[in-house]
Scaffold this motif. Structure first.
Motif, PDB file in Angstrom:
ATOM      1  N   ILE A  26      36.587  38.642  42.194  1.00 26.65           N
ATOM      2  CA  ILE A  26      37.642  38.884  41.043  1.00 26.65           C
ATOM      3  C   ILE A  26      37.993  40.299  41.334  1.00 26.65           C
ATOM      4  O   ILE A  26      39.154  40.637  41.432  1.00 26.65           O
ATOM      5  CB  ILE A  26      36.857  38.620  39.761  1.00 26.65           C
ATOM      6  CG1 ILE A  26      36.662  37.267  39.554  1.00 26.65           C
ATOM      7  CG2 ILE A  26      38.017  39.385  38.619  1.00 26.65           C
ATOM      8  CD1 ILE A  26      35.665  36.992  37.939  1.00 26.65           C
ATOM      9  N   ALA A  27      37.037  41.298  41.669  1.00 28.98           N
ATOM     10  CA  ALA A  27      37.689  42.650  41.903  1.00 28.98           C
ATOM     11  C   ALA A  27      38.501  42.697  43.160  1.00 28.98           C
ATOM     12  O   ALA A  27      39.607  43.335  42.913  1.00 28.98           O
ATOM     13  CB  ALA A  27      36.356  43.649  42.067  1.00 28.98           C
ATOM     14  N   VAL A  28      38.366  41.965  43.970  1.00 31.75           N
ATOM     15  CA  VAL A  28      39.185  42.143  45.399  1.00 31.75           C
ATOM     16  C   VAL A  28      40.221  41.298  44.967  1.00 31.75           C
ATOM     17  O   VAL A  28      41.479  41.930  45.467  1.00 31.75           O
ATOM     18  CB  VAL A  28      38.304  41.552  46.407  1.00 31.75           C
ATOM     19  CG1 VAL A  28      39.323  41.214  47.822  1.00 31.75           C
ATOM     20  CG2 VAL A  28      37.318  42.343  46.953  1.00 31.75           C
ATOM     21  N   ALA A  29      40.446  40.293  44.270  1.00 32.49           N
ATOM     22  CA  ALA A  29      41.691  39.481  43.946  1.00 32.49           C
ATOM     23  C   ALA A  29      42.610  40.474  43.221  1.00 32.49           C
ATOM     24  O   ALA A  29      43.784  40.395  43.292  1.00 32.49           O
ATOM     25  CB  ALA A  29      41.284  38.180  43.221  1.00 32.49           C
ATOM     26  N   ALA A  30      41.878  41.376  42.238  1.00 27.44           N
ATOM     27  CA  ALA A  30      42.588  42.190  41.333  1.00 27.44           C
ATOM     28  C   ALA A  30      43.579  43.187  42.063  1.00 27.44           C
ATOM     29  O   ALA A  30      44.231  43.781  41.408  1.00 27.44           O
ATOM     30  CB  ALA A  30      41.648  42.413  40.226  1.00 27.44           C
ATOM     31  N   GLN A  31      42.880  43.606  43.089  1.00 25.51           N
ATOM     32  CA  GLN A  31      43.542  44.554  43.962  1.00 25.51           C
ATOM     33  C   GLN A  31      44.840  44.111  44.368  1.00 25.51           C
ATOM     34  O   GLN A  31      45.855  45.035  44.704  1.00 25.51           O
ATOM     35  CB  GLN A  31      42.811  44.899  45.171  1.00 25.51           C
ATOM     36  CG  GLN A  31      41.421  45.777  44.864  1.00 25.51           C
ATOM     37  CD  GLN A  31      40.670  45.804  45.920  1.00 25.51           C
ATOM     38  OE1 GLN A  31      40.762  45.944  47.195  1.00 25.51           O
ATOM     39  NE2 GLN A  31      39.584  46.607  45.965  1.00 25.51           N
ATOM     40  N   SER A  32      45.035  42.759  44.715  1.00 27.70           N
ATOM     41  CA  SER A  32      46.500  42.554  45.243  1.00 27.70           C
ATOM     42  C   SER A  32      47.133  41.524  44.262  1.00 27.70           C
ATOM     43  O   SER A  32      48.465  41.103  44.497  1.00 27.70           O
ATOM     44  CB  SER A  32      46.117  41.829  46.509  1.00 27.70           C
ATOM     45  OG  SER A  32      45.480  40.589  46.575  1.00 27.70           O
ATOM     46  N   LEU A  33      46.727  41.136  43.267  1.00 21.01           N
ATOM     47  CA  LEU A  33      47.186  39.938  42.415  1.00 21.01           C
ATOM     48  C   LEU A  33      47.319  40.518  40.840  1.00 21.01           C
ATOM     49  O   LEU A  33      46.442  41.275  40.523  1.00 21.01           O
ATOM     50  CB  LEU A  33      46.419  38.596  42.327  1.00 21.01           C
ATOM     51  CG  LEU A  33      46.295  37.846  43.719  1.00 21.01           C
ATOM     52  CD1 LEU A  33      45.416  36.868  43.362  1.00 21.01           C
ATOM     53  CD2 LEU A  33      47.669  37.339  44.417  1.00 21.01           C
ATOM     54  N   ARG A  34      48.305  40.060  40.210  1.00 23.11           N
ATOM     55  CA  ARG A  34      48.493  40.502  38.846  1.00 23.11           C
ATOM     56  C   ARG A  34      48.302  39.269  37.919  1.00 23.11           C
ATOM     57  O   ARG A  34      48.426  38.329  38.485  1.00 23.11           O
ATOM     58  CB  ARG A  34      49.961  41.176  38.711  1.00 23.11           C
ATOM     59  CG  ARG A  34      50.040  42.410  39.539  1.00 23.11           C
ATOM     60  CD  ARG A  34      51.582  43.127  39.095  1.00 23.11           C
ATOM     61  NE  ARG A  34      52.566  42.174  39.274  1.00 23.11           N
ATOM     62  CZ  ARG A  34      53.918  42.366  39.177  1.00 23.11           C
ATOM     63  NH1 ARG A  34      54.310  43.569  39.255  1.00 23.11           N
ATOM     64  NH2 ARG A  34      54.758  41.407  39.287  1.00 23.11           N
ATOM     65  N   SER A  35      48.338  39.655  36.800  1.00 24.32           N
ATOM     66  CA  SER A  35      48.047  38.668  35.704  1.00 24.32           C
ATOM     67  C   SER A  35      46.894  37.469  35.836  1.00 24.32           C
ATOM     68  O   SER A  35      46.949  36.356  35.484  1.00 24.32           O
ATOM     69  CB  SER A  35      49.529  37.765  35.444  1.00 24.32           C
ATOM     70  OG  SER A  35      50.514  38.846  35.274  1.00 24.32           O
TER      71      SER A  35
END
Length: 71
Positions: A26-35
């Motif tokens: 989740i932390a890595v996804a949150a670096q490049s994706l919003r919402s």
């Protein structure tokens, strides 16, 4: 308001725990994706070395809302 969601599937890893592997994904996804809105654990597995758990591997689906383009 109506929402449209996109779902991606990621596998996070951790030598500490399955929970930590989910948090890493989740932390890595949150670096490049919003919402980011939700996650679902799809599969949990691990790597063994000398008969002990060496690394957790957790596959998650992560849902996020798509934002409409400005005209």
């Amino acid at each position: 308001m109506n929402h449209v969601y996109k779902i991606i599937e990621l596998t996070g890893t951790s030598p500490i725990s399955a929970d930590d592997a989910v948090k890493n994904a989740i932390a890595v996804a949150a670096q490049s994706l919003r919402s980011l809105r939700w996650f679902e654990v799809v599969e949990t597995r691990g790597q063994l070395e000398a008969g002990v758990i060496a690394r957790w591997q957790v596959t998650v689906k992560i849902g996020f809302t798509l934002e409409p383009e400005d005209d």
